[in-house]
Design a protein around this motif. Sequence first.
Motif, PDB file in Angstrom:
ATOM      1  N   PHE A  49       0.855  -1.180   0.000  1.00 15.66           N
ATOM      2  CA  PHE A  49       0.000   0.000   0.000  1.00 15.66           C
ATOM      3  C   PHE A  49       0.893   1.232   0.000  1.00 15.66           C
ATOM      4  CE2 PHE A  49      -3.217   2.930   0.320  1.00 15.66           C
ATOM      5  CZ  PHE A  49      -3.191   3.682   1.483  1.00 15.66           C
ATOM      6  N   VAL A 117      -5.521   0.290   4.276  1.00 13.94           N
ATOM      7  CA  VAL A 117      -6.565   0.007   3.291  1.00 13.94           C
ATOM      8  C   VAL A 117      -7.046  -1.415   3.513  1.00 13.94           C
ATOM      9  CG1 VAL A 117      -4.940  -0.871   1.551  1.00 13.94           C
ATOM     10  CG2 VAL A 117      -7.113   0.152   0.806  1.00 13.94           C
ATOM     11  N   VAL A 129     -12.102  -1.380  -2.502  1.00 14.00           N
ATOM     12  CA  VAL A 129     -11.189  -1.092  -1.397  1.00 14.00           C
ATOM     13  C   VAL A 129     -11.724   0.077  -0.584  1.00 14.00           C
ATOM     14  CG1 VAL A 129      -9.146  -1.968  -2.565  1.00 14.00           C
ATOM     15  CG2 VAL A 129      -9.768   0.423  -2.835  1.00 14.00           C
ATOM     16  N   LEU A 131     -10.229   2.898   2.313  1.00 16.75           N
ATOM     17  CA  LEU A 131      -9.114   3.454   3.063  1.00 16.75           C
ATOM     18  C   LEU A 131      -9.453   3.458   4.549  1.00 16.75           C
ATOM     19  CD1 LEU A 131      -8.195   6.484   0.779  1.00 16.75           C
ATOM     20  CD2 LEU A 131      -7.023   4.282   0.920  1.00 16.75           C
ATOM     21  N   ASN A 146      -3.212   6.558  -4.701  1.00 12.15           N
ATOM     22  CA  ASN A 146      -3.046   5.360  -3.883  1.00 12.15           C
ATOM     23  C   ASN A 146      -2.797   4.142  -4.769  1.00 12.15           C
ATOM     24  OD1 ASN A 146      -4.319   6.450  -1.090  1.00 12.15           O
ATOM     25  ND2 ASN A 146      -5.548   7.174  -2.809  1.00 12.15           N
ATOM     26  N   ALA A 148      -2.826   0.014  -4.100  1.00  5.99           N
ATOM     27  CA  ALA A 148      -3.080  -1.074  -3.156  1.00  5.99           C
ATOM     28  C   ALA A 148      -3.057  -2.400  -3.904  1.00  5.99           C
ATOM     29  CB  ALA A 148      -4.427  -0.882  -2.465  1.00  5.99           C
TER      30      ALA A 148
END
Length: 291
Positions: A49, A117, A129, A131, A146, A148
């Motif tokens: 992440f 996340v 997803v 956060l 971001n 992930a």
Amino acid sequence: MRGRRLVVGVIGLLVVAGLAVVFRSGLPGDPHVPLGKPGKTVDAELLEFYQYGGAGLPPLATVLRSRTDAMAVRGWFAASSTNDALRFQELVLRRDYGREVVLVFSFGSGCTSASGVRLNSSGTGLLGVELTGTDTWEECAAPFDNLAVFAVDKAKVPDDAALGGSRLGRVDPVSPAELLEFEKLADRPPGSARAAEVSQPDQFEAFVKPLPAGIATLLGLDGDPRNESADRRFAFVVSGCREKTAIMTISPERLAAEPVGGDGARCEDPEYYVAVFEIDGRYVPGTAEIG
């Protein structure tokens, strides 16, 4: 979680009038935030992440189901100056795709930063997803990007799975290069013209000239100039056995093609194919060699 790394980009708030840019993060309907309805947390291993301020990462929501997919996904980030976005490929190449898949989400979150996340499911076949540990400001100098990456039991991600944040409404392609044509060659090709850019008609003609007769007609791309488009085309001769398609892989060093679909079939003699791809020029690193 084992293997988890977190990098949070620091972003300064501009308080001088006229310099601040307003972003709203996490709002319903924002296509860059792959958050669906509040749902159940999915048991998944968080591999990576990263969060950056204004990195300009491409929006992406895709599923990697093989090492070839893992090689191809790097193409979305190959032209990025963010080293972490390139380095994650080394990790996903080592996964066991016989029992798991890897989900990659790249998305913006406006002025919302986060310390973590999670992967969730809305119960309708949609994975997204969320956060965690977030802080949100109404104004910030640049939006957060971001990245992930999760490893998930493959039984939890069927072929028809949908991902929140996907631009296609289901799953984004693993490579930014679109396969235009894939044709089997009748004969073994000569040693030349195994890979080349074919964005212009003369480039295409030079590539197909040493290949078996009739391949230009089968590909159907001759006489189609690209000089008014930002897209570029690349052609490759690949070998395999009973292959069905191909994926273009992209790194700062090399542009290549990998045949897929043969499922390990064995042939007495290798079969040869021509694969032609089209890709937005911004995803082609200036340092990459073809083939």
